[in-house]
Design an enzyme around this catalytic site. Structure first.
Site, PDB file in Angstrom:
ATOM      1  N   LEU A 102       0.884  -1.164   0.000  1.00  0.00           N
ATOM      2  CA  LEU A 102       0.000   0.000   0.000  1.00  0.00           C
ATOM      3  C   LEU A 102       0.924   1.217   0.000  1.00  0.00           C
ATOM      4  CD1 LEU A 102      -2.695  -0.970   2.689  1.00  0.00           C
ATOM      5  CD2 LEU A 102      -2.944  -0.963   0.202  1.00  0.00           C
ATOM      6  N   ASP A 103       0.509   2.289  -0.652  1.00  0.00           N
ATOM      7  CA  ASP A 103       1.326   3.502  -0.643  1.00  0.00           C
ATOM      8  C   ASP A 103       1.520   3.974   0.793  1.00  0.00           C
ATOM      9  OD1 ASP A 103       1.292   3.432  -3.381  1.00  0.00           O
ATOM     10  OD2 ASP A 103      -0.338   4.902  -3.573  1.00  0.00           O
ATOM     11  N   LYS A 104       2.547   4.806   0.980  1.00  0.00           N
ATOM     12  CA  LYS A 104       2.836   5.293   2.333  1.00  0.00           C
ATOM     13  C   LYS A 104       1.617   5.997   2.938  1.00  0.00           C
ATOM     14  CE  LYS A 104       6.294   8.098   4.675  1.00  0.00           C
ATOM     15  NZ  LYS A 104       7.453   8.983   4.498  1.00  0.00           N
TER      16      LYS A 104
END
Ligand code: URA
Length: 233
Positions: A102-104
């Site tokens: 998942l993106d940051k």
């Protein structure tokens, strides 16, 4: 056979030092007998092991559901930012890794495991495992979003597989995709001139994010959930 302290630590009862304390205090029984030496060898399959009146179920494979908060990268190591593994304690020696990314700034459901075979299966593009996201966006909603995403769109060098867009009104929506390219949901929304301002994964394959888990909290998957995950589509 393996050392008792190692087994307990690997089962999530604390660090080696902490579980040694439990053993020395006489809180650990193997086949009904109190064991006071931490290097005692146990048969991890057949021995009955009790710690503080609780039966220990040693599982080599670990499956954790994390409710990922924003600000953590989905990696086992990063030079600049905390990783999702920094949120998990007691499993330091279990070679855990995040199953997918998942993106940051993305929140929500992330599976953390050491089951490489299952991870490979779940992430393989040919298995089309679904991922459902809740999102908020800036931009103007149009009635054709559902159709556009269902037909697929060209992003960078790939054409997206049919995705399910469900508008919730108020610049909020659910998006279910069956692949997991880099920044995919954000890029899909950019394609329709919208910009994602908040993204949360609420389902991965057959597993729903447990609404009792606060951001940053995690728990082991139940046996039923592990089966569901293994049969995910
Ligand atoms: N799509 C994105 O754009 N970001 C994520 O983190 C997951 C899916």
């Amino acid at each position: 056979m393996m050392r008792l302290d190692k087994l307990l630590s690997h089962s999530g009862y604390g660090t080696r030092k902490e579980v040694k304390e439990f053993i020395r205090k006489g809180l650990v029984l193997v086949n009904g007998e109190v064991i006071l030496n931490d290097d005692f060898k146990v048969d991890e399959i057949n021995d009955d092991i009790i710690i503080a009146n609780e039966e220990v179920n040693y599982e080599k494979m670990v499956y954790i559901m994390l409710n990922k908060p924003s600000g953590y990268v989905s990696a086992t190591f990063d030079n600049n930012s905390p990783t999702v593994l920094d949120l998990i304690s007691g499993y330091e020696k279990r070679n855990l890794f995040p199953v997918g990314r998942l993106d940051k700034d993305t929140e929500g459901l992330l599976i953390i495991s050491n089951d490489g075979g299952l991870a490979h299966k779940l992430l393989s593009p040919k298995n089309h495992v679904s991922k459902k996201y809740y999102l908020k966006y800036d931009g103007k909603y149009k009635d054709n979003f559902k159709d556009i995403f269902n037909k697929g769109i060209q992003i960078d060098d790939y054409f997206t597989k049919p995705a399910i867009y469900e508008d919730l009104g108020n610049n909020e929506a659910y998006m279910t995709i069956y692949e997991g390219k880099f920044h995919q949901v954000k890029k899909m929304m950019e394609y329709v001139n919208c910009s994602v301002t908040y993204l949360e994964r609420i389902k991965f394959g057959n597993i729903n994010l447990d609404s009792n888990l606060k951001r940053g909290e995690y728990r082991l998957l139940t046996k039923e959930e592990i089966e569901l995950l293994k049969n995910s589509n």
